[in-house]
Design a protein around this motif. Structure first.
Motif, PDB file in Angstrom:
ATOM      1  N   PRO A  29       1.357  -1.810   0.112  1.00 27.19           N
ATOM      2  CA  PRO A  29      -0.332   0.307  -0.445  1.00 27.19           C
ATOM      3  C   PRO A  29       1.132   1.134   0.032  1.00 27.19           C
ATOM      4  O   PRO A  29       1.950   1.590   0.310  1.00 27.19           O
ATOM      5  N   ASN A  30       0.029   2.251   0.058  1.00 28.66           N
ATOM      6  CA  ASN A  30       0.918   3.808  -0.514  1.00 28.66           C
ATOM      7  C   ASN A  30       2.121   4.203   1.214  1.00 28.66           C
ATOM      8  O   ASN A  30       2.306   4.665   1.072  1.00 28.66           O
ATOM      9  N   THR A  31       1.323   3.135   2.592  1.00 36.17           N
ATOM     10  CA  THR A  31       1.922   3.555   4.063  1.00 36.17           C
ATOM     11  C   THR A  31       2.149   2.162   3.854  1.00 36.17           C
ATOM     12  O   THR A  31       1.688   1.304   3.870  1.00 36.17           O
ATOM     13  N   TYR A  32       4.075   2.422   4.271  1.00 38.95           N
ATOM     14  CA  TYR A  32       4.543   1.403   4.213  1.00 38.95           C
ATOM     15  C   TYR A  32       5.946   1.820   5.208  1.00 38.95           C
ATOM     16  O   TYR A  32       6.450   3.175   5.181  1.00 38.95           O
ATOM     17  N   CYS A  33       6.459   0.776   6.030  1.00 36.32           N
ATOM     18  CA  CYS A  33       7.916   0.846   6.380  1.00 36.32           C
ATOM     19  C   CYS A  33       8.734  -0.178   5.956  1.00 36.32           C
ATOM     20  O   CYS A  33       8.503  -1.207   5.906  1.00 36.32           O
ATOM     21  N   MET A  34       9.790   0.283   5.427  1.00 34.77           N
ATOM     22  CA  MET A  34      10.447  -0.914   5.702  1.00 34.77           C
ATOM     23  C   MET A  34      12.314  -0.854   6.580  1.00 34.77           C
ATOM     24  O   MET A  34      12.501   0.105   6.906  1.00 34.77           O
ATOM     25  N   ALA A  96      13.219  -6.745   5.446  1.00 32.50           N
ATOM     26  CA  ALA A  96      12.095  -6.647   6.096  1.00 32.50           C
ATOM     27  C   ALA A  96      10.804  -5.296   5.318  1.00 32.50           C
ATOM     28  O   ALA A  96      11.457  -4.820   5.573  1.00 32.50           O
ATOM     29  N   ALA A  97      10.280  -5.974   5.668  1.00 35.21           N
ATOM     30  CA  ALA A  97       8.933  -4.879   5.449  1.00 35.21           C
ATOM     31  C   ALA A  97       7.454  -4.701   5.953  1.00 35.21           C
ATOM     32  O   ALA A  97       6.842  -6.370   6.364  1.00 35.21           O
ATOM     33  N   GLU A  98       7.234  -4.373   6.052  1.00 34.86           N
ATOM     34  CA  GLU A  98       5.457  -4.054   7.191  1.00 34.86           C
ATOM     35  C   GLU A  98       4.420  -2.779   6.866  1.00 34.86           C
ATOM     36  O   GLU A  98       4.814  -1.998   6.352  1.00 34.86           O
ATOM     37  N   PRO A  99       3.529  -3.728   5.615  1.00 33.42           N
ATOM     38  CA  PRO A  99       2.334  -2.640   5.125  1.00 33.42           C
ATOM     39  C   PRO A  99       1.779  -2.026   6.282  1.00 33.42           C
ATOM     40  O   PRO A  99       1.468  -2.720   7.288  1.00 33.42           O
ATOM     41  N   CYS A 106       8.785  -0.535  12.343  1.00 28.78           N
ATOM     42  CA  CYS A 106       9.639  -0.919  11.733  1.00 28.78           C
ATOM     43  C   CYS A 106      11.297  -1.217  12.318  1.00 28.78           C
ATOM     44  O   CYS A 106      11.420  -2.415  11.953  1.00 28.78           O
ATOM     45  N   LEU A 107      11.354  -0.719  13.480  1.00 27.90           N
ATOM     46  CA  LEU A 107      11.876  -0.322  14.640  1.00 27.90           C
ATOM     47  C   LEU A 107      11.777  -2.215  15.845  1.00 27.90           C
ATOM     48  O   LEU A 107      12.982  -2.513  15.704  1.00 27.90           O
ATOM     49  N   ASN A 108      10.745  -3.341  15.418  1.00 30.15           N
ATOM     50  CA  ASN A 108      10.453  -3.544  16.214  1.00 30.15           C
ATOM     51  C   ASN A 108      10.500  -4.986  15.261  1.00 30.15           C
ATOM     52  O   ASN A 108       9.266  -5.392  14.715  1.00 30.15           O
ATOM     53  N   GLU A 109      11.689  -5.412  14.491  1.00 32.72           N
ATOM     54  CA  GLU A 109      11.552  -6.807  14.005  1.00 32.72           C
ATOM     55  C   GLU A 109      10.309  -8.271  14.158  1.00 32.72           C
ATOM     56  O   GLU A 109       9.605  -8.408  13.515  1.00 32.72           O
ATOM     57  N   SER A 110      10.099  -8.106  16.124  1.00 30.74           N
ATOM     58  CA  SER A 110       9.040  -8.999  16.425  1.00 30.74           C
ATOM     59  C   SER A 110       8.127  -8.750  15.467  1.00 30.74           C
ATOM     60  O   SER A 110       6.493 -10.063  15.370  1.00 30.74           O
ATOM     61  N   LYS A 111       7.705  -7.694  15.044  1.00 30.12           N
ATOM     62  CA  LYS A 111       6.273  -7.213  14.622  1.00 30.12           C
ATOM     63  C   LYS A 111       6.542  -6.910  12.680  1.00 30.12           C
ATOM     64  O   LYS A 111       5.085  -7.380  12.180  1.00 30.12           O
ATOM     65  N   LEU A 112       7.483  -7.671  12.363  1.00 33.68           N
ATOM     66  CA  LEU A 112       7.257  -7.303  10.699  1.00 33.68           C
ATOM     67  C   LEU A 112       7.182  -8.727  10.151  1.00 33.68           C
ATOM     68  O   LEU A 112       7.368  -9.494  10.515  1.00 33.68           O
ATOM     69  N   ASP A 113       5.845  -8.545   9.144  1.00 39.88           N
ATOM     70  CA  ASP A 113       5.802  -9.753   8.291  1.00 39.88           C
ATOM     71  C   ASP A 113       7.095 -10.606   6.947  1.00 39.88           C
ATOM     72  O   ASP A 113       6.299 -11.364   7.103  1.00 39.88           O
TER      73      ASP A 113
END
Length: 125
Positions: A29-34, A96-99, A106-113
């Motif tokens: 999506p247009n909002t994400y972090c990597m 890693a990325a998280e939509p 994205c600082l918390n790697e345990s949350k990244l899918d």
């Protein structure tokens, strides 16, 4: 579903430079972090740098001034430029990325899918 394909890495001498790439495919999506993470042998994986869709960035203190995270949205690719490499930078680097998330998330790697396959960086002294 997002797929991340990494490239770059390799073996370099201390003081050298490298650029790692992480190409995203699938729906983002247009909002994400990597982000970029690394893991040295015998150590836990640690966050190195993050960026989000607004271009905001965060760096670990240990890499500030030497690492630069960037992205090319047209190519759906994130980069990590590494300068003045040190032997302590040796390890496997992961992207890693998280939509629907911003850079702080994205600082918390345990949350990244979504994760790339990892790429080895070896720095010799």
């Amino acid at each position: 579903q997002v797929t991340l394909a990494q490239s770059g890495g390799g073996s370099v001498q201390a003081g050298g430079s490298l650029r790692l790439s992480c190409a995203a495919s699938g729906y983002m999506p247009n909002t994400y972090c990597m982000g970029w993470f690394r893991q040295a042998v015998g150590k836990e994986r640690e966050g190195v740098a993050t960026i989000d869709s607004d271009g905001r960035t965060r760096y670990a203190d240990s890499v500030k001034g030497r690492f630069t995270i960037s992205q090319d949205k047209a190519k759906s690719t994130m980069y990590l430029e590494i300068k003045s490499l040190e032997p302590e930078d040796t390890g496997v680097y992961y992207c890693a990325a998280e939509p629907w998330a911003l850079t702080e998330y994205c600082l918390n790697e345990s949350k990244l899918d979504y994760w790339g396959q990892g790429t080895q960086v070896t720095v010799s002294s």
